[in-house]
Design an enzyme around this catalytic site. Structure first.
Site, PDB file in Angstrom:
ATOM      1  N   LYS A  10       0.791  -1.241   0.000  1.00 20.79           N
ATOM      2  CA  LYS A  10       0.000   0.000   0.000  1.00 20.79           C
ATOM      3  C   LYS A  10       0.817   1.282   0.000  1.00 20.79           C
ATOM      4  O   LYS A  10       0.295   2.356   0.304  1.00 20.79           O
ATOM      5  CB  LYS A  10      -1.017   0.032   1.169  1.00 20.79           C
ATOM      6  CG  LYS A  10      -1.863  -1.205   1.315  1.00 20.79           C
ATOM      7  CD  LYS A  10      -2.316  -1.836   0.026  1.00 20.79           C
ATOM      8  CE  LYS A  10      -3.315  -1.046  -0.771  1.00 20.79           C
ATOM      9  NZ  LYS A  10      -3.583  -1.744  -2.079  1.00 20.79           N
ATOM     10  N   ALA A  11       2.080   1.185  -0.358  1.00 21.64           N
ATOM     11  CA  ALA A  11       2.932   2.389  -0.363  1.00 21.64           C
ATOM     12  C   ALA A  11       2.989   3.066  -1.730  1.00 21.64           C
ATOM     13  O   ALA A  11       3.768   4.006  -1.919  1.00 21.64           O
ATOM     14  CB  ALA A  11       4.334   2.034   0.113  1.00 21.64           C
TER      15      ALA A  11
ATOM     16  N   HIS B 223       6.965  -6.811  -2.609  1.00 26.03           N
ATOM     17  CA  HIS B 223       6.683  -6.259  -1.275  1.00 26.03           C
ATOM     18  C   HIS B 223       7.570  -6.921  -0.227  1.00 26.03           C
ATOM     19  O   HIS B 223       7.368  -6.747   0.972  1.00 26.03           O
ATOM     20  CB  HIS B 223       5.218  -6.504  -0.880  1.00 26.03           C
ATOM     21  CG  HIS B 223       4.233  -5.713  -1.688  1.00 26.03           C
ATOM     22  ND1 HIS B 223       4.362  -4.366  -1.904  1.00 26.03           N
ATOM     23  CD2 HIS B 223       3.092  -6.080  -2.324  1.00 26.03           C
ATOM     24  CE1 HIS B 223       3.348  -3.940  -2.640  1.00 26.03           C
ATOM     25  NE2 HIS B 223       2.567  -4.959  -2.908  1.00 26.03           N
TER      26      HIS B 223
ATOM     27  N   ARG C 143       6.031   4.924   2.412  1.00 28.57           N
ATOM     28  CA  ARG C 143       4.881   5.815   2.664  1.00 28.57           C
ATOM     29  C   ARG C 143       4.667   5.870   4.167  1.00 28.57           C
ATOM     30  O   ARG C 143       4.914   4.865   4.866  1.00 28.57           O
ATOM     31  CB  ARG C 143       3.636   5.251   1.978  1.00 28.57           C
ATOM     32  CG  ARG C 143       2.408   6.120   2.072  1.00 28.57           C
ATOM     33  CD  ARG C 143       1.207   5.450   1.407  1.00 28.57           C
ATOM     34  NE  ARG C 143       0.094   6.371   1.268  1.00 28.57           N
ATOM     35  CZ  ARG C 143      -1.100   6.030   0.802  1.00 28.57           C
ATOM     36  NH1 ARG C 143      -1.342   4.783   0.412  1.00 28.57           N
ATOM     37  NH2 ARG C 143      -2.072   6.932   0.714  1.00 28.57           N
TER      38      ARG C 143
ATOM     39  N   SER D 265      -4.953   2.506   4.383  1.00 36.75           N
ATOM     40  CA  SER D 265      -5.043   1.952   3.035  1.00 36.75           C
ATOM     41  C   SER D 265      -5.075   0.418   3.072  1.00 36.75           C
ATOM     42  O   SER D 265      -5.858  -0.229   2.370  1.00 36.75           O
ATOM     43  CB  SER D 265      -3.844   2.443   2.215  1.00 36.75           C
ATOM     44  OG  SER D 265      -3.875   1.917   0.919  1.00 36.75           O
TER      45      SER D 265
ATOM     46  N   TYR E 287       6.435   8.323  -0.928  1.00 32.60           N
ATOM     47  CA  TYR E 287       5.121   8.560  -1.534  1.00 32.60           C
ATOM     48  C   TYR E 287       4.731  10.034  -1.384  1.00 32.60           C
ATOM     49  O   TYR E 287       4.204  10.646  -2.311  1.00 32.60           O
ATOM     50  CB  TYR E 287       4.095   7.662  -0.833  1.00 32.60           C
ATOM     51  CG  TYR E 287       2.654   7.810  -1.270  1.00 32.60           C
ATOM     52  CD1 TYR E 287       2.092   6.930  -2.201  1.00 32.60           C
ATOM     53  CD2 TYR E 287       1.834   8.804  -0.731  1.00 32.60           C
ATOM     54  CE1 TYR E 287       0.761   7.057  -2.582  1.00 32.60           C
ATOM     55  CE2 TYR E 287       0.504   8.935  -1.103  1.00 32.60           C
ATOM     56  CZ  TYR E 287      -0.031   8.055  -2.022  1.00 32.60           C
ATOM     57  OH  TYR E 287      -1.351   8.182  -2.397  1.00 32.60           O
TER      58      TYR E 287
ATOM     59  N   GLN F  42      -1.723  10.655 -13.071  1.00 33.55           N
ATOM     60  CA  GLN F  42      -2.548  11.321 -12.053  1.00 33.55           C
ATOM     61  C   GLN F  42      -3.567  10.336 -11.508  1.00 33.55           C
ATOM     62  O   GLN F  42      -4.105   9.515 -12.257  1.00 33.55           O
ATOM     63  CB  GLN F  42      -3.299  12.498 -12.679  1.00 33.55           C
ATOM     64  CG  GLN F  42      -2.536  13.801 -12.563  1.00 33.55           C
ATOM     65  CD  GLN F  42      -3.254  14.913 -13.281  1.00 33.55           C
ATOM     66  OE1 GLN F  42      -4.451  14.817 -13.536  1.00 33.55           O
ATOM     67  NE2 GLN F  42      -2.516  15.944 -13.627  1.00 33.55           N
ATOM     68  N   PHE F  43      -3.866  10.485 -10.231  1.00 37.56           N
ATOM     69  CA  PHE F  43      -4.758   9.536  -9.565  1.00 37.56           C
ATOM     70  C   PHE F  43      -6.063   9.318 -10.347  1.00 37.56           C
ATOM     71  O   PHE F  43      -6.453   8.185 -10.612  1.00 37.56           O
ATOM     72  CB  PHE F  43      -5.059  10.024  -8.139  1.00 37.56           C
ATOM     73  CG  PHE F  43      -5.950   9.088  -7.377  1.00 37.56           C
ATOM     74  CD1 PHE F  43      -5.439   7.959  -6.767  1.00 37.56           C
ATOM     75  CD2 PHE F  43      -7.319   9.322  -7.292  1.00 37.56           C
ATOM     76  CE1 PHE F  43      -6.265   7.076  -6.078  1.00 37.56           C
ATOM     77  CE2 PHE F  43      -8.152   8.444  -6.609  1.00 37.56           C
ATOM     78  CZ  PHE F  43      -7.620   7.325  -5.998  1.00 37.56           C
TER      79      PHE F  43
ATOM     80  N   LYS G 235      -8.232   6.458  -2.537  1.00 36.22           N
ATOM     81  CA  LYS G 235      -8.248   7.920  -2.352  1.00 36.22           C
ATOM     82  C   LYS G 235      -6.988   8.587  -2.880  1.00 36.22           C
ATOM     83  O   LYS G 235      -7.023   9.688  -3.376  1.00 36.22           O
ATOM     84  CB  LYS G 235      -8.385   8.259  -0.867  1.00 36.22           C
ATOM     85  CG  LYS G 235      -9.800   8.171  -0.360  1.00 36.22           C
ATOM     86  CD  LYS G 235      -9.969   9.047   0.873  1.00 36.22           C
ATOM     87  CE  LYS G 235     -11.397   8.976   1.366  1.00 36.22           C
ATOM     88  NZ  LYS G 235     -11.514   9.572   2.715  1.00 36.22           N
TER      89      LYS G 235
HETATM   90  S1  PPS Z   1      -0.420  -2.854  -3.322  1.00 36.54           S
HETATM   91  O1  PPS Z   1      -1.717  -3.565  -3.330  1.00 36.54           O
HETATM   92  O2  PPS Z   1       0.283  -3.103  -2.054  1.00 36.54           O
HETATM   93  O3  PPS Z   1       0.410  -3.140  -4.469  1.00 36.54           O
HETATM   94  O4  PPS Z   1      -0.813  -1.310  -3.338  1.00 36.54           O
HETATM   95  P1  PPS Z   1       0.124  -0.106  -3.806  1.00 36.54           P
HETATM   96  O5  PPS Z   1      -0.014   0.069  -5.257  1.00 36.54           O
HETATM   97  O6  PPS Z   1       1.493  -0.242  -3.249  1.00 36.54           O
HETATM   98  O7  PPS Z   1      -0.557   1.137  -3.051  1.00 36.54           O
HETATM   99  C1  PPS Z   1      -1.902   1.473  -3.260  1.00 36.54           C
HETATM  100  C2  PPS Z   1      -2.096   2.883  -2.749  1.00 36.54           C
HETATM  101  O8  PPS Z   1      -1.488   3.819  -3.669  1.00 36.54           O
HETATM  102  C3  PPS Z   1      -2.474   4.741  -4.111  1.00 36.54           C
HETATM  103  N1  PPS Z   1      -2.201   5.214  -5.466  1.00 36.54           N
HETATM  104  C4  PPS Z   1      -2.010   6.515  -5.785  1.00 36.54           C
HETATM  105  N2  PPS Z   1      -1.950   7.615  -4.998  1.00 36.54           N
HETATM  106  C5  PPS Z   1      -1.761   8.810  -5.625  1.00 36.54           C
HETATM  107  N3  PPS Z   1      -1.650   8.952  -6.969  1.00 36.54           N
HETATM  108  C6  PPS Z   1      -1.700   7.862  -7.781  1.00 36.54           C
HETATM  109  N4  PPS Z   1      -1.581   7.997  -9.087  1.00 36.54           N
HETATM  110  C7  PPS Z   1      -1.868   6.577  -7.181  1.00 36.54           C
HETATM  111  N5  PPS Z   1      -1.961   5.308  -7.660  1.00 36.54           N
HETATM  112  C8  PPS Z   1      -2.158   4.496  -6.608  1.00 36.54           C
HETATM  113  C9  PPS Z   1      -3.760   3.932  -4.037  1.00 36.54           C
HETATM  114  O9  PPS Z   1      -4.898   4.744  -4.160  1.00 36.54           O
HETATM  115  C10 PPS Z   1      -3.583   3.277  -2.674  1.00 36.54           C
HETATM  116  O10 PPS Z   1      -3.693   4.206  -1.607  1.00 36.54           O
HETATM  117  P2  PPS Z   1      -5.053   4.579  -0.859  1.00 36.54           P
HETATM  118  O11 PPS Z   1      -4.643   5.460   0.286  1.00 36.54           O
HETATM  119  O12 PPS Z   1      -5.691   3.317  -0.397  1.00 36.54           O
HETATM  120  O13 PPS Z   1      -5.892   5.325  -1.842  1.00 36.54           O
END
Ligand code: PPS
Length: 301
Positions: A53-54, A115, A137, A145, A201, A236-237, A264
């Site tokens: 989740k980082a 991971h 992160r 997350s 992050y 972008q998200f 988010k």
């Molecule tokens: S995993 O399942 O462990 O591989 O997840 P991982 O990809 O490492 O992390 C998922 C979190 O990253 C956020 N995310 C983003 N944040 C900002 N901008 C962009 N472009 C972006 N892409 C992925 C994703 O939303 C998860 O965080 P949270 O806080 O849950 O939204």
């Protein structure tokens, strides 16, 4: 236990956590351990390492666009990211094991997601002197997350309620072990392994262009101004959230009715979840576990 059915795909019961060489893991990360440990890295492989989740998916997509954005656009629009940047250690239902996906990957360099804590990285990565990017992160946003992720993905243990999950995180009983050890041990590794780029992050969220420039410097890449702009837009998200090739909507082990993979994407969402007492307890534990003053995190921007 009854099997769970998600969009008509039969999945096995959720896996259990167990102690694996001192780290909490599940069978999906440890099956085929010998094959994982004997994985043959190539000198140009790029390992993208994070605690769960980082932001690994975000970083993977940036790196993929940097390397292949110009050359293989058809690939980018027809093959999900989790097949283009396979997770080294994972063997989960209805997907080829990570090591097999990697053995069959035709890209050069291969982008490899992991991971794993640093002590579990197969030795060939060090022997081949591979470039490694580690993104960390802040722990408060990670636990939030991770909680929502484990609610919606059936290939992780049942998270239980928020309060008990919060306690379990403090105890480090999470898949891939304690966050504290993960970020600290990788940080420590950076002191002795020069091909490791350690990033955050929060920095990527604050100024994505600046962090991409640093990545390019580390990787010896020089995208044109136009390519750089395109990458900034695509990663972008909101754009990633609606891109079915990167938002995990193609993977049937997740239930998007419960939560989204691209949930988010914010720094500081923990404030919407932590009680005042939880925040105080968290800070107390944090002080005890994080002793290295050179490793600092931001929990808000
Ligand atoms: S995993 O399942 O462990 O591989 O997840 P991982 O990809 O490492 O992390 C998922 C979190 O990253 C956020 N995310 C983003 N944040 C900002 N901008 C962009 N472009 C972006 N892409 C992925 C994703 O939303 C998860 O965080 P949270 O806080 O849950 O939204």
């Amino acid at each position: 236990m009854a099997k769970v059915s998600v969009t008509s795909v039969e999945l096995p019961p959720r896996p259990q956590l167990f102690d694996f060489h001192g780290v909490s893991m599940t069978e999906y990360f440890t099956q085929r351990w010998e094959t994982i440990q004997n994985f043959q890295a190539r000198p140009d492989d790029i390992l993208i390492a994070t605690y769960p989740k980082a932001g690994n998916t975000w970083l993977s997509y940036i790196l993929e666009l940097l390397h292949f954005g110009q050359s293989s656009s058809e690939h980018l629009t027809s093959v999900p990211l989790y097949l283009r940047v396979p997770i080294l250690e994972v063997t989960i239902p209805s997907l080829e094991p990570g090591t097999e996906l990697l053995d069959n990957l035709s890209t050069s360099p291969r982008l490899i997601k992991t991971h794993l804590p640093v002590q579990f990285i197969p030795k060939s990565f060090w022997e081949q002197n591979c470039r490694i990017i580690y993104m960390a992160r802040n722990a408060k946003d990670i636990v939030v997350s991770y909680f929502h992720f484990e609610r919606m993905t059936f290939v992780h243990p049942e998270p239980g309620d928020w309060n008990s999950y919060f306690q379990r995180f403090l105890e480090g009983k999470m898949v891939c072990g304690p966050w504290y050890d993960h970020v600290s041990n990788w940080w420590q590794k950076k002191q002795s392994y020069s091909k490791l780029h350690y990033m955050f992050y929060e920095d990527l969220a604050e100024d994505t262009g600046r962090e991409i420039d640093k990545l390019c410097c580390f990787l010896g890449l020089s995208p044109s101004a136009e390519e750089r702009e395109t990458i900034l837009g695509k990663t972008q998200f909101d754009n990633m959230k609606t891109n079915d090739m990167v938002n995990f909507s193609r993977y049937k082990g997740m239930d998007f009715k419960i939560s989204h993979f691209m949930r988010k994407g914010k720094v500081g969402d923990w404030k919407n979840h932590f009680t005042v007492a939880q925040n105080e307890e968290f800070d107390e534990v944090y002080k005890k576990k994080m002793k290295d003053p050179s490793l600092q995190f931001r929990t808000e921007l």
